[in-house]
Design a protein around this motif. Sequence first.
Motif, short mmCIF file in Angstrom:
data_model
loop_
_atom_site.label_atom_id
_atom_site.label_comp_id
_atom_site.label_asym_id
_atom_site.label_seq_id
_atom_site.Cartn_x
_atom_site.Cartn_y
_atom_site.Cartn_z
N ALA A 57 -36.78 -28.64 18.63
CA ALA A 57 -35.75 -29.17 17.73
C ALA A 57 -34.78 -30.03 18.55
N CYS A 58 -33.82 -30.63 17.85
CA CYS A 58 -32.77 -31.43 18.50
C CYS A 58 -31.40 -30.99 17.96
N GLY A 59 -30.39 -31.18 18.75
CA GLY A 59 -29.00 -31.02 18.30
C GLY A 59 -28.69 -29.64 17.75
N THR A 60 -28.03 -29.64 16.61
CA THR A 60 -27.65 -28.38 15.97
C THR A 60 -28.87 -27.52 15.67
N SER A 61 -29.95 -28.15 15.27
CA SER A 61 -31.17 -27.39 14.96
C SER A 61 -31.70 -26.69 16.21
N TRP A 62 -31.51 -27.33 17.35
CA TRP A 62 -31.90 -26.71 18.63
C TRP A 62 -31.03 -25.47 18.89
N ILE A 104 -37.73 -27.04 13.95
CA ILE A 104 -36.57 -26.87 13.07
C ILE A 104 -35.92 -28.23 12.87
N SER A 105 -35.73 -28.61 11.62
CA SER A 105 -35.10 -29.90 11.34
C SER A 105 -34.49 -29.92 9.95
N GLN A 106 -33.22 -30.23 9.87
CA GLN A 106 -32.58 -30.38 8.57
C GLN A 106 -33.24 -31.51 7.81
N SER A 107 -33.22 -32.70 8.40
CA SER A 107 -33.69 -33.91 7.69
C SER A 107 -35.20 -33.94 7.54
N GLY A 108 -35.89 -33.34 8.51
CA GLY A 108 -37.35 -33.43 8.52
C GLY A 108 -37.83 -34.81 8.95
N GLU A 109 -36.94 -35.63 9.50
CA GLU A 109 -37.30 -37.00 9.87
C GLU A 109 -37.01 -37.32 11.33
N THR A 110 -36.52 -36.38 12.09
CA THR A 110 -36.13 -36.65 13.47
C THR A 110 -37.34 -37.07 14.31
N ALA A 111 -37.25 -38.27 14.89
CA ALA A 111 -38.42 -38.88 15.55
C ALA A 111 -38.96 -38.01 16.68
N GLY A 155 -22.58 -34.69 5.00
CA GLY A 155 -21.76 -34.84 6.21
C GLY A 155 -22.68 -34.95 7.42
N VAL A 156 -22.37 -35.87 8.31
CA VAL A 156 -23.23 -36.04 9.48
C VAL A 156 -23.23 -34.77 10.34
N ALA A 157 -22.08 -34.15 10.47
CA ALA A 157 -22.02 -32.92 11.25
C ALA A 157 -22.69 -31.79 10.46
N SER A 158 -23.68 -31.22 11.06
CA SER A 158 -24.48 -30.21 10.37
C SER A 158 -23.72 -28.87 10.30
N THR A 159 -23.64 -28.30 9.12
CA THR A 159 -22.94 -27.01 8.96
C THR A 159 -23.82 -26.01 8.21
N LEU A 242 -20.31 -28.75 20.28
CA LEU A 242 -20.95 -29.96 19.74
C LEU A 242 -20.20 -30.45 18.50
N LYS A 243 -19.85 -29.51 17.63
CA LYS A 243 -19.13 -29.86 16.41
C LYS A 243 -17.81 -30.57 16.74
N LEU A 244 -17.07 -30.04 17.70
CA LEU A 244 -15.79 -30.66 18.06
C LEU A 244 -16.01 -32.06 18.64
N LYS A 245 -16.95 -32.19 19.56
CA LYS A 245 -17.23 -33.48 20.18
C LYS A 245 -17.56 -34.54 19.15
N GLU A 246 -18.49 -34.22 18.27
CA GLU A 246 -19.03 -35.26 17.42
C GLU A 246 -18.05 -35.76 16.38
N ILE A 247 -17.13 -34.92 15.90
CA ILE A 247 -16.24 -35.45 14.86
C ILE A 247 -14.81 -35.72 15.33
C1 F6R Z 1 -25.10 -32.19 14.73
C2 F6R Z 1 -26.18 -32.94 14.13
C3 F6R Z 1 -27.34 -33.36 14.98
C4 F6R Z 1 -28.64 -32.89 14.31
C5 F6R Z 1 -29.87 -33.41 15.08
C6 F6R Z 1 -31.16 -32.89 14.51
O1 F6R Z 1 -24.14 -31.86 13.81
O2 F6R Z 1 -26.16 -33.19 12.97
O3 F6R Z 1 -27.23 -32.85 16.26
O4 F6R Z 1 -28.63 -31.50 14.26
O5 F6R Z 1 -29.86 -34.81 15.06
O6 F6R Z 1 -31.32 -33.27 13.18
P1 F6R Z 1 -32.38 -32.61 12.25
O7 F6R Z 1 -32.02 -31.18 12.07
O8 F6R Z 1 -32.31 -33.38 10.96
O9 F6R Z 1 -33.73 -32.74 12.91
#
Ligand code: F6R
Length: 366
Positions: A57-62, A104-111, A155-159, A242-247
Motif C-alpha cells: 500500500a501507500c500513504g495512509t493505507s500503508w 490496501i487502497s482507498q481509491s483503488g487507482e494508486t499506480a 477530502g484529500v486527507a484520508s480519514t 502525516l495528517k498534520l504535514k499534508e494539510i
Molecule cells: C493521506 C493520503 C495518501 C493516500 C495514498 C494512498 O491522507 O490520502 O497518503 O493514503 O495516496 O491512496 P489509496 O489508499 O487511494 O491507494
Amino acid sequence: EKGGYPHFMLKEIYEQPLAIKDTYRGRLLADEGIIKMAGIEDNMKRFLNADRIIIVACGTSWHAGLVAEYIFEDLARIPVEVEYASEFRYRNPVITEKDVVISISQSGETADTLAAIKLAKSKGAFVFGVCNVVGSSIARETDAGAYTHAGPEIGVASTKAFTTQITVLTLIALRLARAKGTMSSSDYRRHLHELELIPEKVAEALKADKHIQAISKLYKDSRNMLYLGRGYNFPVALEGALKLKEISYIHAEGYPAAEMKHGPIALIDENMPVIIIATKKGHYEKVVSNIQEIKARKGKIIGIVTEGDVSVRELADHVIEVPETLENLSPLLTTIPLQLLSYHIAVMLGKNVDQPRNLAKSVTVE
Ligand code: F6R
C-alpha cells in the motif's frame, strides 16, 4: 453536499461511527460468534496455507497495513510484512505461490499499488484487495477482496478510509484466528463484542472536539511536532504526523516512543510539542516513563489517554481522553483526536484543508 460541515474532511471525520458500522454490517455477527466474509471463506485454503502475508500500500493505507501487521501476528499468528508498493515493485522481491498479498487502497487507482499487485500475480501469489471504490482498477485486478464501506471520501486527507480499512483487516484477522485456533473462543467472542462497540466509542471520542480545538490554538504556530506511540499505536503516531504535514504544512514526525533515545530526543526543548499516545492497555508504564524523559527536557506534552487516566494527566500539559477498549482495537479510537488536531490547526492557519497544495486524491502516476 458537505452536510452542514465547513469542509469534507470534518464531515468525513464525523462520519466514522457510521462508516465503521457500515463496514462490519452483515459481516460481524457478534452474538452468534461469527464473522462472515465471502472473499475469505471462498479462499480459506489459500490463507491457511500461506507462509506469510505481504501487505502492499501507500500513504495512509500503508499505515493501516502496519496496524494490520500487529493484529495478524498477534491474533492469527501469521507472519506479515508491510511494504511500500513503490519499493516493493522495484526491488526484485522474493514472492512465491505460497504467499498471500493483501493490497490496501482507498481509491483503488494508486499506480504503484496496482503495479505491485501485477508483479505479485505474475509470480503466482494470491492477491486480496481491500478497496473503498467499487469497481476500481485494483478491485478488478485482485483475485478476491473485501470492500470498506466508508462511502465516498472527498477530502484529500484520508480519514474514514483509514478506520474502515482497519475494521476490515481486523475482521479478516479474527476470522483467520478462529480458523487456525490461535485464539480461545472466549477471547475471540470478547473481540467481536468489543469491535461491535467501536462506533459508539468513536462517537464518544469525537466529543473532545472543542477541547482539541482549544489545544490546536496553542500549538498552531509550531514549526515542528513529534508524534509518539508504542505497539499498536506506533502506526497511529505515523498517521497523525502525516495528517498534520499534508494539510497544515507543519513538519511532523512519527516515531516509536522507545526510539526517542536513539536520536530524536535531541530535538526536544520548550518549543517542541510532543503528541504521545498513552492509553491504559499497551505498554502504559513504559510510555509514562517516556513522558517523564520528555518533560525533563521541557518538551510540551499532549497525551492521548484512556478515560479517567491519572498518571499521564499529572505529567502532561494537556490530555485528550478516548474510551477504553481492547489494546488491538485502540488505533480505531486514538486516531480520532489526531485527525481533529490536524484539521483544526490547518483551518486556523487558513490552509485549504480539503485540497492541500501539491496533492491529489488519487495518485495514478508513479
Ligand atoms: C493521506 C493520503 C495518501 C493516500 C495514498 C494512498 O491522507 O490520502 O497518503 O493514503 O495516496 O491512496 P489509496 O489508499 O487511494 O491507494
